[in-house]
Design an enzyme around this catalytic site. Sequence first.
Site, short mmCIF file in Angstrom:
data_model
loop_
_atom_site.label_atom_id
_atom_site.label_comp_id
_atom_site.label_asym_id
_atom_site.label_seq_id
_atom_site.Cartn_x
_atom_site.Cartn_y
_atom_site.Cartn_z
N ASP A 1 119.07 -8.42 10.33
CA ASP A 1 119.43 -9.76 9.86
C ASP A 1 118.53 -10.78 10.56
O ASP A 1 118.44 -10.77 11.80
CB ASP A 1 120.89 -10.06 10.16
CG ASP A 1 121.85 -9.24 9.29
OD1 ASP A 1 121.35 -8.44 8.48
OD2 ASP A 1 123.07 -9.42 9.43
N ASP B 1 130.02 -8.65 -2.55
CA ASP B 1 130.86 -8.84 -1.37
C ASP B 1 132.29 -9.04 -1.84
O ASP B 1 132.54 -9.90 -2.70
CB ASP B 1 130.40 -10.05 -0.57
CG ASP B 1 128.95 -9.94 -0.13
OD1 ASP B 1 128.48 -8.81 0.08
OD2 ASP B 1 128.28 -10.99 -0.01
#
Length: 239
Positions: free
Chosen positions: A8, A129
Amino acid sequence: MRIFPAIDLRNGQCVRLKQGDYNDETVYGDPIEMAEQWERDGASYLHLVDLDAAKGDPSENGEVIEQIVSHVNIPVQVGGGVRDLDRIQTLLDKGVTRVILGTAAVKDPAFAKEAAAQFGGDRVVVSIDARDGYVATDGWIETSELEAVDFAVQMQSYGIKTIVYTDIAKDGMLQGPNIDALYEMNEATSLNVIASGGVTSLKDIRALNDVKLYGAIVGKALYENKVNLAAIMKEPSTC
């Protein structure tokens, strides 16, 4: 099952957020060095998320992404803030193998359909998600009335081949993945399902393989030394 070490990116650094909270961040260092380490440990694919782009600044990590691609010999997929076809083209031009669409695909499914048609369903991945089985958007702030499985079936009909499925409650919590939800998603579609969120141990990897998932993203557990990538890659079921 393919293993995807996660990197990330925020402000050019390799970081991890707890449940997507930008105010709960841990910095782990140089992302290029991390990419090279994961390749040395046996990774066959990398999963990058541009957190700055997700917040609206796609320029912050562009050079880092390009350098990661050039420093490793394995394919790289990138998500975070991909909202138009130009952004997809920019990332592919940097050498990225697959580009991941998130909120933009949920809010405008036709965008995902157009992207798959223009770039190929194997170059475009859709990230789903979910919170309690329903699709969440906008950095997990909003929960829609759209069931995750229904959305996945729609994406499949548009030519998308692969999805990343994240159970928000599990992300960054080191508590194991939501096996039941992943099994349901895998059974309801013919998509390549990549599990994300909560993968913490070899036991988790084996459980995901038992439900015949295409892949699993491993993030915080690697950085917190809860699991060793080299050990994971020695599993007969992983690649």
